[in-house]
Design a protein around this motif. Structure first.
Motif, PDB file in Angstrom:
ATOM      1  N   THR A  58     -27.162   6.431   3.693  1.00 17.22           N
ATOM      2  CA  THR A  58     -26.005   6.318   2.817  1.00 17.22           C
ATOM      3  C   THR A  58     -26.260   5.194   1.820  1.00 17.22           C
ATOM      4  O   THR A  58     -27.046   4.281   2.073  1.00 17.22           O
ATOM      5  N   ASP A  59     -25.584   5.272   0.691  1.00 14.11           N
ATOM      6  CA  ASP A  59     -25.797   4.287  -0.360  1.00 14.11           C
ATOM      7  C   ASP A  59     -25.058   2.997  -0.020  1.00 14.11           C
ATOM      8  O   ASP A  59     -23.966   3.006   0.559  1.00 14.11           O
ATOM      9  N   ASP A  65     -18.424   0.310   2.948  1.00 19.60           N
ATOM     10  CA  ASP A  65     -19.483  -0.173   2.061  1.00 19.60           C
ATOM     11  C   ASP A  65     -19.114  -0.066   0.587  1.00 19.60           C
ATOM     12  O   ASP A  65     -19.916  -0.470  -0.274  1.00 19.60           O
ATOM     13  N   LEU A  66     -17.945   0.486   0.286  1.00 21.05           N
ATOM     14  CA  LEU A  66     -17.519   0.550  -1.108  1.00 21.05           C
ATOM     15  C   LEU A  66     -17.279  -0.853  -1.651  1.00 21.05           C
ATOM     16  O   LEU A  66     -16.651  -1.690  -0.992  1.00 21.05           O
ATOM     17  N   PRO A  67     -17.742  -1.128  -2.872  1.00 20.01           N
ATOM     18  CA  PRO A  67     -17.355  -2.384  -3.511  1.00 20.01           C
ATOM     19  C   PRO A  67     -15.880  -2.323  -3.904  1.00 20.01           C
ATOM     20  O   PRO A  67     -15.253  -1.261  -3.810  1.00 20.01           O
ATOM     21  N   PRO A  68     -15.294  -3.418  -4.349  1.00 22.01           N
ATOM     22  CA  PRO A  68     -13.890  -3.376  -4.782  1.00 22.01           C
ATOM     23  C   PRO A  68     -13.701  -2.350  -5.898  1.00 22.01           C
ATOM     24  O   PRO A  68     -14.394  -2.403  -6.911  1.00 22.01           O
ATOM     25  N   ARG A 109      -5.718   4.805   1.487  1.00 23.40           N
ATOM     26  CA  ARG A 109      -6.668   3.806   1.994  1.00 23.40           C
ATOM     27  C   ARG A 109      -7.132   2.886   0.871  1.00 23.40           C
ATOM     28  O   ARG A 109      -7.217   1.659   1.054  1.00 23.40           O
ATOM     29  N   LEU A 110      -7.432   3.450  -0.288  1.00 25.97           N
ATOM     30  CA  LEU A 110      -7.871   2.638  -1.421  1.00 25.97           C
ATOM     31  C   LEU A 110      -6.767   1.698  -1.888  1.00 25.97           C
ATOM     32  O   LEU A 110      -7.030   0.538  -2.240  1.00 25.97           O
ATOM     33  N   TRP A 111      -5.533   2.193  -1.899  1.00 26.04           N
ATOM     34  CA  TRP A 111      -4.417   1.344  -2.335  1.00 26.04           C
ATOM     35  C   TRP A 111      -4.257   0.156  -1.390  1.00 26.04           C
ATOM     36  O   TRP A 111      -4.101  -0.987  -1.842  1.00 26.04           O
ATOM     37  N   HIS A 112      -4.302   0.395  -0.093  1.00 20.26           N
ATOM     38  CA  HIS A 112      -4.144  -0.697   0.877  1.00 20.26           C
ATOM     39  C   HIS A 112      -5.282  -1.712   0.759  1.00 20.26           C
ATOM     40  O   HIS A 112      -5.072  -2.914   0.963  1.00 20.26           O
ATOM     41  N   ARG A 113      -6.470  -1.241   0.423  1.00 20.52           N
ATOM     42  CA  ARG A 113      -7.619  -2.146   0.370  1.00 20.52           C
ATOM     43  C   ARG A 113      -7.780  -2.836  -0.968  1.00 20.52           C
ATOM     44  O   ARG A 113      -8.006  -4.050  -1.035  1.00 20.52           O
ATOM     45  N   THR A 128     -17.857  10.489  -7.163  1.00 19.89           N
ATOM     46  CA  THR A 128     -18.952   9.622  -7.582  1.00 19.89           C
ATOM     47  C   THR A 128     -18.422   8.203  -7.715  1.00 19.89           C
ATOM     48  O   THR A 128     -17.227   7.977  -7.980  1.00 19.89           O
ATOM     49  N   LEU A 129     -19.311   7.245  -7.534  1.00 21.37           N
ATOM     50  CA  LEU A 129     -19.028   5.849  -7.862  1.00 21.37           C
ATOM     51  C   LEU A 129     -19.829   5.505  -9.100  1.00 21.37           C
ATOM     52  O   LEU A 129     -21.062   5.517  -9.067  1.00 21.37           O
ATOM     53  N   THR A 130     -19.134   5.245 -10.190  1.00 25.56           N
ATOM     54  CA  THR A 130     -19.780   4.865 -11.450  1.00 25.56           C
ATOM     55  C   THR A 130     -19.585   3.372 -11.649  1.00 25.56           C
ATOM     56  O   THR A 130     -18.458   2.873 -11.600  1.00 25.56           O
ATOM     57  N   GLN A 131     -20.691   2.654 -11.884  1.00 26.47           N
ATOM     58  CA  GLN A 131     -20.639   1.201 -12.048  1.00 26.47           C
ATOM     59  C   GLN A 131     -21.256   0.820 -13.383  1.00 26.47           C
ATOM     60  O   GLN A 131     -22.434   1.100 -13.642  1.00 26.47           O
ATOM     61  N   THR A 132     -20.466   0.190 -14.216  1.00 23.87           N
ATOM     62  CA  THR A 132     -20.920  -0.293 -15.517  1.00 23.87           C
ATOM     63  C   THR A 132     -19.870  -1.249 -16.064  1.00 23.87           C
ATOM     64  O   THR A 132     -18.708  -1.220 -15.636  1.00 23.87           O
TER      65      THR A 132
END
Length: 362
Positions: free
Chosen positions: A72-73, A133-136, A157-161, A94-98
């Motif tokens: 896993t990434d 393992d997700l970043p913020p 889950r994302l809202w709580h975190r 997808t997780l897009t980071q930029t």
């Protein structure tokens, strides 16, 4: 006798009207009739009876049972500047980071794409990034309300975190707020935009699709593609779309000129007599990519949930054949396995706050 039957129909119709969800109320326009949204000039001609016909005649190709991923990434915490890193989680997530931002598209970490946890399409592998393992997460883009794209459990889950901002087309905020009343949601119509910050503007554009969560709420909420405008170039994200003669892709190219990266779906396209309105096949996706100016392309919507008759391996087989015909190499179109990532433009991650490495599945 006929008066009694008429009365029963009137009462039944009234009850049905009372229980039909109304997610959005607004002015009539070229894709909203005051009650339901639609694709202008391309009305959907497949109703419940057609769905039943498909189910009764379906000839589903084989899919494997549950399998773990080899890795896993483990993405970096941030990717700064114009460097662009994209990770394939599965389906169209997808997780897009930029630009120092972490952006999720149509996030689903649930085991099933279904309103019920014990029935409905089930994952054949875990998400390509473990939730822990997700970043913020700063921003969530939700293209439409089908269960494999709008997963309320994951949003909660994302809202709580992280309490991310959520951008979605008209009407979908009502659905999300029914589960997460405090969620930060911004909705727009086609042609609308949200200025996220000085580095990112998100624009809402048409895609050829439809929406529903139940038999009673068909097309009550809008669907849309997104264009992410950054100083490093534009990113075009489509969650689901029929080809629709390529009209919306031509409009996007004419409006924006070109794109750095296109994230386009390729899967769940058989049988064509039923699925063509909803989902492109790989040949059509490559045609759309060509119309868009042949940008870098990340294919999605394959090998996660079995939603059609298409075999597990077939989308990538058909994609590679379409790529060969279009003389497109993997330097331009990059199919990823869930858990893999791509530094677009060949960036090596030198601008990342923390380097990203794969992690073996435990």
């Amino acid at each position: 006798m006929w008066q009694r039957k008429l009365a029963v129909l009137v009462v039944a119709g009234g009850v049905l009207w009372l229980f039909t969800p109304r997610y959005y109320q607004g002015p009539v326009n070229d894709h909203f009739d005051g009650t339901r949204f639609f694709n202008p000039g391309k009305p959907m001609d497949k109703g419940l009876l057609t769905v039943l016909k498909w189910r009764l005649t379906s000839k589903r190709e084989p899919w494997p049972p549950w399998r773990e991923l080899p890795c896993t990434d483990h993405p970096p915490r941030r990717v700064e500047g114009n460097a662009l890193r994209v990770s394939f989680v599965g389906q169209v997530t997808t997780l897009t980071q930029t630009q120092g931002l972490n952006i999720l598209t149509d996030p689903i970490w649930s085991e099933r794409a279904s309103p019920l946890p014990w029935i409905g399409p089930k994952r054949v592998h875990p998400p390509g990034i473990r939730f822990e393992d997700l970043p913020p997460i700063d921003l969530v883009l939700i293209s439409h309300n089908h269960y494999d794209h709008l997963d309320l459990a994951t949003i909660e889950r994302l809202w709580h975190r992280d309490n991310p901002r959520i951008l979605t087309p008209l009407g979908n905020d009502t659905l999300i707020h029914s589960r997460v009343p405090q969620a930060r949601i911004e909705t727009r119509d086609w042609g609308g935009q949200v200025v996220v910050n000085a580095q990112l503007t998100v624009r809402f554009e048409p895609m050829h699709h439809w929406s529903a969560r139940t038999p009673l709420d068909r097309n009550r909420a809008l669907w849309a593609a997104f264009v992410l405008e950054t100083s490093g170039g534009r990113i075009y994200f489509v969650g689901d779309s029929g080809y629709g003669n390529g009209d919306y892709f031509r409009q996007a190219r004419e409006k924006y000129g070109g794109f750095r990266l296109a994230i386009l779906p390729i899967g769940d396209y058989d049988p064509r007599w039923f699925m063509a309105y909803n989902h492109m096949n790989p040949e059509e996706t490559v045609q759309a990519w060509h119309i868009l100016g042949r940008p870098f392309m990340l294919p999605t919507h394959y090998q996660t949930f079995q939603l059609a008759d298409t075999g597990y391996a077939q989308p990538l087989i058909d994609l590679r054949a379409a790529m060969a015909r279009a003389q497109a190499g993997e330097d331009r179109i990059r199919p990823l396995k869930a858990g893999e990532h791509w530094w677009v433009d060949g960036e090596d991650g030198g601008n990342a706050v923390m380097s990203g490495v794969g992690r073996k599945t435990e």
